[in-house]
Design a protein around this motif. Structure first.
Motif, mmCIF file in Angstrom:
data_model
loop_
_atom_site.group_PDB
_atom_site.id
_atom_site.type_symbol
_atom_site.label_atom_id
_atom_site.label_comp_id
_atom_site.label_asym_id
_atom_site.label_seq_id
_atom_site.Cartn_x
_atom_site.Cartn_y
_atom_site.Cartn_z
ATOM 1 N N ASP A 1 0.823 -1.215 0.000
ATOM 2 C CA ASP A 1 0.000 0.000 0.000
ATOM 3 C C ASP A 1 0.858 1.267 0.000
ATOM 4 N N LEU B 1 8.795 -0.724 10.834
ATOM 5 C CA LEU B 1 8.806 -2.010 11.541
ATOM 6 C C LEU B 1 10.099 -2.158 12.350
ATOM 7 N N ILE C 1 9.872 -0.124 15.568
ATOM 8 C CA ILE C 1 9.055 -0.731 16.612
ATOM 9 C C ILE C 1 9.874 -1.784 17.356
ATOM 10 N N SER D 1 -0.478 -5.999 4.114
ATOM 11 C CA SER D 1 0.083 -4.750 3.615
ATOM 12 C C SER D 1 1.067 -4.167 4.634
ATOM 13 N N ASP D 2 1.934 -3.254 4.180
ATOM 14 C CA ASP D 2 2.869 -2.552 5.071
ATOM 15 C C ASP D 2 2.141 -1.907 6.234
ATOM 16 N N LEU D 3 1.126 -1.116 5.907
ATOM 17 C CA LEU D 3 0.430 -0.346 6.924
ATOM 18 C C LEU D 3 -0.226 -1.268 7.945
ATOM 19 N N ALA E 1 0.823 -4.326 8.713
ATOM 20 C CA ALA E 1 1.900 -4.939 9.492
ATOM 21 C C ALA E 1 2.365 -3.989 10.596
ATOM 22 N N ILE E 2 2.464 -2.696 10.271
ATOM 23 C CA ILE E 2 2.874 -1.689 11.254
ATOM 24 C C ILE E 2 1.808 -1.569 12.340
ATOM 25 N N ALA F 1 1.996 -4.661 14.616
ATOM 26 C CA ALA F 1 3.195 -4.688 15.452
ATOM 27 C C ALA F 1 3.124 -3.632 16.557
ATOM 28 N N ALA F 2 2.651 -2.431 16.220
ATOM 29 C CA ALA F 2 2.549 -1.358 17.204
ATOM 30 C C ALA F 2 1.513 -1.703 18.273
ATOM 31 N N VAL G 1 4.578 5.546 12.475
ATOM 32 C CA VAL G 1 4.023 4.662 13.514
ATOM 33 C C VAL G 1 2.898 5.366 14.282
ATOM 34 N N GLY H 1 -4.550 3.364 4.138
ATOM 35 C CA GLY H 1 -4.086 3.094 2.777
ATOM 36 C C GLY H 1 -5.094 3.492 1.710
#
Lengths: 115, 115, 115, 115
Positions: free
Chosen positions: C3, C92, C95, D2-4, D6-7, D10-11, D74, D88
């Motif tokens: 994205d 990532l 974090i 997606s990247d967003l 995953a962030i 994780a956060a 983040v 996104g």
């Protein structure tokens, strides 16, 4: 009465007349300050860096920049009041502290480095 | 001399002594202002909103907040100088303009709405 | 395509079609980011802290907040591109770095302190 | 994933492991975002505008800029999560909306004007 005190008093009267003191707390006023800083940034963002000063001197940009600088100051004064801080003297004290931290002998001509 | 003028003069002398005027331009000073606004925001971000005022009154937070408020003001004064704006009178004029835009009769008790 | 990459590509095409790349430089895009952050702050500033989440869920505020969050992301992606930074992996990695800096055993339940 | 996303995941795990969700509310996360934006601004403020890109490519500045861009992302992802916004898709939608607002025919070569 100093400038900053006149602004503080006028802004306080403005809020009290409208019963707006109830909405005032440090984090809210901080966000309002950020909002006005953003409006100021928007006026400058696309100006060519080496021509910014002369372009800001022209209308209608000059009036818009004056208004936003004023807005930032009004909220800053209000936030300082919320936080029990005497802005004027603190600013002068900070400049003196910076003068000690950046002696002329070692600072002359070299921009302060952040990294 | 007004307090804003005293700050302007002291900050200018500080920069001239170190030959730092060469690094000053509106967009750079704007970013420096944003940097200090960020440091101020960081001090407030995790404070519980309803206890922020009392927590800010305590040390060492009170001194840190004073310093950052001072930093923001010093850069704001410098930026106004760069932009040829007389900050004090403009701020007072802006409060008057807001008073006309938000008449007491229709504003009393209702927070200004952004949307 | 991720994205963030899709956003980067779409924003780049948008600028190239209009021949706007010439106005892009890190400090200008940074100020544009600050402008959008300010617009976002303005939407939240007067919301009562303990009711902000529920109020943001309502229209028309929800749509306005979505738009400003989107604006901030688009400029952030553009700034990262200007700076040669791969945003997704870096976020990532950050974090993970924070996880090491704030071990669960010593951090649990205590908000990070700035001062 | 997606990247967003995953962030975001994780956060969220990072906060939950440390029992930090209790400190999260839109206005607080907004101020944290402002703090990181400020740190990013500080890294760029004194760079000469026409050399900023090349200077940011060098170490140690490049690593510092990567870290601060990551921090901003983040917090932006966390704020979007707080506000129930799917970042996104909203960002892509915003670029399309801007494309309609600024038709190529009338926009080509002219920077958007704020005033």
């Amino acid at each position: 009465m100093s400038d900053l005190e006149a602004i503080r008093v006028a802004a306080k009267a403005f809020r009290e007349e409208r019963d707006w003191e109830q909405f005032q707390d440090p984090k809210s006023v901080m966000l309002a300050l950020v909002g006005e800083v953003g409006e100021l940034a928007e006026l400058l963002q696309w100006l060519p860096a080496d021509r910014a000063k002369e372009l800001i001197a022209e209308e209608p940009l000059h009036t818009r920049v004056s208004e936003e600088l004023a807005d930032v100051l009004v909220y800053l004064v209000g936030l300082a009041e919320q936080c029990g801080v005497d802005l004027g003297p603190e600013a002068l004290a900070k400049i003196e502290k910076s003068a000690l931290k950046h002696p002329v002998a070692t600072s002359k001509g070299k921009a302060p480095r952040r990294v």
